[in-house]
Design a protein around this motif. Structure first.
Motif, PDB file in Angstrom:
ATOM      1  N   LEU A 221      31.318 -18.188  -9.309  1.00 56.57           N
ATOM      2  CA  LEU A 221      30.048 -17.638  -8.822  1.00 56.57           C
ATOM      3  C   LEU A 221      28.946 -18.694  -8.892  1.00 56.57           C
ATOM      4  CD1 LEU A 221      29.961 -14.031 -10.364  1.00 56.57           C
ATOM      5  CD2 LEU A 221      30.371 -14.648  -7.970  1.00 56.57           C
ATOM      6  N   SER A 222      28.910 -19.435  -9.971  1.00 52.54           N
ATOM      7  CA  SER A 222      27.891 -20.474 -10.125  1.00 52.54           C
ATOM      8  C   SER A 222      28.085 -21.585  -9.100  1.00 52.54           C
ATOM      9  CB  SER A 222      27.935 -21.051 -11.538  1.00 52.54           C
ATOM     10  OG  SER A 222      27.633 -20.049 -12.500  1.00 52.54           O
ATOM     11  N   PHE A 223      29.339 -21.923  -8.801  1.00 57.10           N
ATOM     12  CA  PHE A 223      29.604 -22.935  -7.777  1.00 57.10           C
ATOM     13  C   PHE A 223      29.042 -22.493  -6.430  1.00 57.10           C
ATOM     14  CE2 PHE A 223      32.097 -24.444  -4.210  1.00 57.10           C
ATOM     15  CZ  PHE A 223      32.114 -25.824  -4.407  1.00 57.10           C
ATOM     16  N   LEU A 224      29.302 -21.246  -6.047  1.00 55.60           N
ATOM     17  CA  LEU A 224      28.791 -20.747  -4.767  1.00 55.60           C
ATOM     18  C   LEU A 224      27.265 -20.753  -4.757  1.00 55.60           C
ATOM     19  CD1 LEU A 224      31.192 -17.732  -4.040  1.00 55.60           C
ATOM     20  CD2 LEU A 224      31.301 -20.055  -3.101  1.00 55.60           C
ATOM     21  N   HIS A 225      26.658 -20.392  -5.875  1.00 59.65           N
ATOM     22  CA  HIS A 225      25.194 -20.343  -5.944  1.00 59.65           C
ATOM     23  C   HIS A 225      24.588 -21.745  -5.812  1.00 59.65           C
ATOM     24  CE1 HIS A 225      21.189 -18.953  -7.218  1.00 59.65           C
ATOM     25  NE2 HIS A 225      21.131 -20.082  -7.903  1.00 59.65           N
ATOM     26  N   PRO A 240      18.034  -5.147  -4.604  1.00 63.21           N
ATOM     27  CA  PRO A 240      17.608  -5.263  -6.011  1.00 63.21           C
ATOM     28  C   PRO A 240      18.370  -4.347  -6.963  1.00 63.21           C
ATOM     29  CG  PRO A 240      15.701  -5.232  -4.558  1.00 63.21           C
ATOM     30  CD  PRO A 240      16.886  -4.943  -3.686  1.00 63.21           C
ATOM     31  N   GLU A 241      18.674  -3.124  -6.512  1.00 59.95           N
ATOM     32  CA  GLU A 241      19.348  -2.172  -7.402  1.00 59.95           C
ATOM     33  C   GLU A 241      20.815  -2.534  -7.656  1.00 59.95           C
ATOM     34  OE1 GLU A 241      19.374  -0.213  -3.240  1.00 59.95           O
ATOM     35  OE2 GLU A 241      18.119  -1.579  -4.438  1.00 59.95           O
ATOM     36  N   HIS A 242      21.368  -3.434  -6.824  1.00 51.67           N
ATOM     37  CA  HIS A 242      22.765  -3.854  -7.001  1.00 51.67           C
ATOM     38  C   HIS A 242      22.883  -5.301  -7.468  1.00 51.67           C
ATOM     39  CE1 HIS A 242      23.799  -0.139  -5.104  1.00 51.67           C
ATOM     40  NE2 HIS A 242      23.426  -0.498  -3.892  1.00 51.67           N
ATOM     41  N   TYR A 243      21.766  -6.011  -7.500  1.00 54.93           N
ATOM     42  CA  TYR A 243      21.767  -7.462  -7.683  1.00 54.93           C
ATOM     43  C   TYR A 243      22.371  -7.893  -9.021  1.00 54.93           C
ATOM     44  CZ  TYR A 243      19.865 -12.247  -7.613  1.00 54.93           C
ATOM     45  OH  TYR A 243      19.722 -13.603  -7.624  1.00 54.93           O
ATOM     46  N   VAL A 244      23.338  -8.815  -8.937  1.00 55.22           N
ATOM     47  CA  VAL A 244      23.910  -9.467 -10.115  1.00 55.22           C
ATOM     48  C   VAL A 244      23.771 -10.968  -9.895  1.00 55.22           C
ATOM     49  CG1 VAL A 244      26.020  -9.919 -11.418  1.00 55.22           C
ATOM     50  CG2 VAL A 244      25.552  -7.607 -10.574  1.00 55.22           C
ATOM     51  N   GLY A 245      23.100 -11.643 -10.802  1.00 61.31           N
ATOM     52  CA  GLY A 245      22.868 -13.072 -10.637  1.00 61.31           C
ATOM     53  C   GLY A 245      24.164 -13.865 -10.582  1.00 61.31           C
ATOM     54  N   MET A 246      24.238 -14.832  -9.670  1.00 66.40           N
ATOM     55  CA  MET A 246      25.412 -15.675  -9.536  1.00 66.40           C
ATOM     56  C   MET A 246      25.256 -16.996 -10.297  1.00 66.40           C
ATOM     57  SD  MET A 246      26.152 -14.964  -5.482  1.00 66.40           S
ATOM     58  CE  MET A 246      27.476 -16.173  -5.339  1.00 66.40           C
ATOM     59  N   ASP A 247      24.040 -17.343 -10.674  1.00 60.70           N
ATOM     60  CA  ASP A 247      23.804 -18.598 -11.392  1.00 60.70           C
ATOM     61  C   ASP A 247      24.066 -18.395 -12.886  1.00 60.70           C
ATOM     62  OD1 ASP A 247      21.632 -16.871 -11.478  1.00 60.70           O
ATOM     63  OD2 ASP A 247      20.143 -18.469 -11.578  1.00 60.70           O
ATOM     64  N   ARG A 248      25.328 -18.079 -13.204  1.00 61.18           N
ATOM     65  CA  ARG A 248      25.709 -17.807 -14.592  1.00 61.18           C
ATOM     66  C   ARG A 248      25.702 -19.079 -15.429  1.00 61.18           C
ATOM     67  NH1 ARG A 248      25.312 -12.491 -13.972  1.00 61.18           N
ATOM     68  NH2 ARG A 248      26.373 -12.170 -15.977  1.00 61.18           N
ATOM     69  N   THR A 279      22.444 -14.792  -1.811  1.00 57.35           N
ATOM     70  CA  THR A 279      21.943 -14.852  -3.187  1.00 57.35           C
ATOM     71  C   THR A 279      22.228 -13.533  -3.891  1.00 57.35           C
ATOM     72  OG1 THR A 279      20.174 -16.357  -2.511  1.00 57.35           O
ATOM     73  CG2 THR A 279      19.901 -15.215  -4.614  1.00 57.35           C
ATOM     74  N   GLY A 280      22.920 -13.604  -4.999  1.00 63.30           N
ATOM     75  CA  GLY A 280      23.250 -12.406  -5.756  1.00 63.30           C
ATOM     76  C   GLY A 280      24.579 -11.802  -5.340  1.00 63.30           C
ATOM     77  N   ALA A 281      25.311 -11.307  -6.315  1.00 62.17           N
ATOM     78  CA  ALA A 281      26.580 -10.609  -6.075  1.00 62.17           C
ATOM     79  C   ALA A 281      26.374  -9.115  -6.330  1.00 62.17           C
ATOM     80  CB  ALA A 281      27.663 -11.167  -6.999  1.00 62.17           C
ATOM     81  N   VAL A 282      27.395  -8.322  -5.976  1.00 61.20           N
ATOM     82  CA  VAL A 282      27.342  -6.872  -6.163  1.00 61.20           C
ATOM     83  C   VAL A 282      28.661  -6.412  -6.768  1.00 61.20           C
ATOM     84  CG1 VAL A 282      27.197  -4.626  -5.000  1.00 61.20           C
ATOM     85  CG2 VAL A 282      25.748  -6.525  -4.240  1.00 61.20           C
ATOM     86  N   ILE A 283      28.592  -5.565  -7.793  1.00 57.01           N
ATOM     87  CA  ILE A 283      29.787  -5.002  -8.404  1.00 57.01           C
ATOM     88  C   ILE A 283      30.199  -3.752  -7.634  1.00 57.01           C
ATOM     89  CG2 ILE A 283      30.830  -4.068 -10.497  1.00 57.01           C
ATOM     90  CD1 ILE A 283      29.970  -7.025 -10.670  1.00 57.01           C
ATOM     91  N   ASP A 284      31.425  -3.732  -7.126  1.00 57.41           N
ATOM     92  CA  ASP A 284      31.963  -2.570  -6.414  1.00 57.41           C
ATOM     93  C   ASP A 284      32.948  -1.875  -7.343  1.00 57.41           C
ATOM     94  OD1 ASP A 284      33.365  -0.769  -4.799  1.00 57.41           O
ATOM     95  OD2 ASP A 284      33.180  -2.023  -3.016  1.00 57.41           O
ATOM     96  N   ARG A 285      32.481  -0.808  -7.979  1.00 57.71           N
ATOM     97  CA  ARG A 285      33.312  -0.106  -8.965  1.00 57.71           C
ATOM     98  C   ARG A 285      34.520   0.567  -8.324  1.00 57.71           C
ATOM     99  NH1 ARG A 285      31.807  -2.239 -13.798  1.00 57.71           N
ATOM    100  NH2 ARG A 285      29.518  -2.390 -13.890  1.00 57.71           N
TER     101      ARG A 285
END
Length: 318
Positions: A221-225, A240-248, A279-285
């Protein structure tokens, strides 16, 4: 579990009773695709693409021809996403063992068919072994938007390109024994023919990492970011409500070679083509995945691949 696209003149060139409240959910899915679609063409749209789009040995790539073949694609999706991977089916999907949603009716369904596949009793029985779901912007407008818009804010991206045609690529999957270069090449030969026929300018869509723990995916994820983020006129980000930072991880801690080794083949393939990522990933449960947004203008596709699929790739055509 998906991907998408856009285009302009500058592009390279039932048997179930609807009264039943459970089964009625399937009715829209039974009239999808091609000539079965109830929608007319908008001004400037091309006629539907028909015929064989490519062939390698016993494998053929073309669009689905009616509800029966779309159901076969949905059955393949169920087998891969729900049985092989970790997606959680609802009661309807589990009952009919098909992955289907309301977007299917607005899409074209690209298929790879093995004409030498054997049936249950050893007889030759053609089988759908690969699929991609394609939705053009005109079709998305008619049903209220793209599938990807449930996770990513595409409004600014679309607004910055008012004269271009967008195509969404999604629900990509291939049966396990066929996950090889031949099948992937056929799928992309079909996609390229579709891009040229409909004068598409750019692709976008969701691509997925298996798993829902972004910290376990910190390196790729950090590589892609840091190395492949879409910027400027092609930038877009998760809601915003789904946003997960990719710059881990900070950029200086990203080992590019190791990150690429941890990258899913589909995402690695998009990188080779020249894709960039939102920018940002999303968790799909439901699907048990971490989704990223792929953005790929046709003009950004590496020249080698454009020539291969648009030129020499034509050798696959029947």
């Amino acid at each position: 579990m998906v991907l998408h696209v856009s285009g302009s003149s500058n592009a390279q060139q039932a048997r179930f009773p609807a009264a039943n409240p459970l089964l009625s959910r399937l009715v829209p899915m039974m009239i999808t695709g091609g000539a079965m679609r109830r929608y007319g063409l908008e001004a400037g749209e091309s006629e539907p693409l028909s015929g064989t789009l490519g062939r390698l040995g016993s494998l053929e790539v073309r669009l689905a021809r009616g509800p029966r073949e779309i159901w076969r694609a949905q059955r393949l999706r169920y087998r891969v996403f729900y049985q092989e991977m970790s997606a959680k089916p609802d009661v309807v999907a589990r009952m009919f063992r098909r992955d289907a949603d309301r977007f299917d009716k607005a899409c074209d369904h690209l298929l790879v068919i093995d004409h030498a596949a054997k049936g249950r009793f050893g007889n030759v029985k053609p089988k759908v072994v690969g699929t991609y779901r394609l939705m053009r912007q005109s079709a998305a407008n008619r049903i209220g938007g793209f599938y990807t818009q449930s996770e990513f804010d595409l409004v600014p991206l679309l607004a910055r390109h008012p004269g271009q045609r967008f195509l969404e690529l999604g629900r990509s999957c291939v049966l396990k024994p066929y996950r090889n270069k031949r099948t992937v090449e056929l799928l992309w030969s079909g996609i390229w023919a579709y891009l040229e026929h409909h004068r598409i300018d750019a692709m976008f869509g969701c691509a997925s990492f298996d798993g829902t723990d972004p910290d376990a995916l910190a390196l790729p994820l950090s590589f892609l970011h840091h190395q492949a983020r879409s910027q400027g006129e092609w930038s877009a980000q998760a809601h915003p409500e789904h946003y997960v930072g990719m710059d881990r991880l900070p950029a200086e801690m990203v080992d590019a070679k190791l990150a690429l080794r941890q990258m899913p083949p589909l995402i690695k393939g998009y990188l080779r083509l020249g894709a960039r990522f939102g920018t940002g990933a999303v968790i799909d449960r439901q699907f048990g995945t971490t989704d990223v947004l792929v953005v790929l203008p046709v003009s950004a596709i590496d020249k080698r691949y454009a020539e291969y699929y648009g030129g020499d790739g034509a050798r696959h055509a029947a």
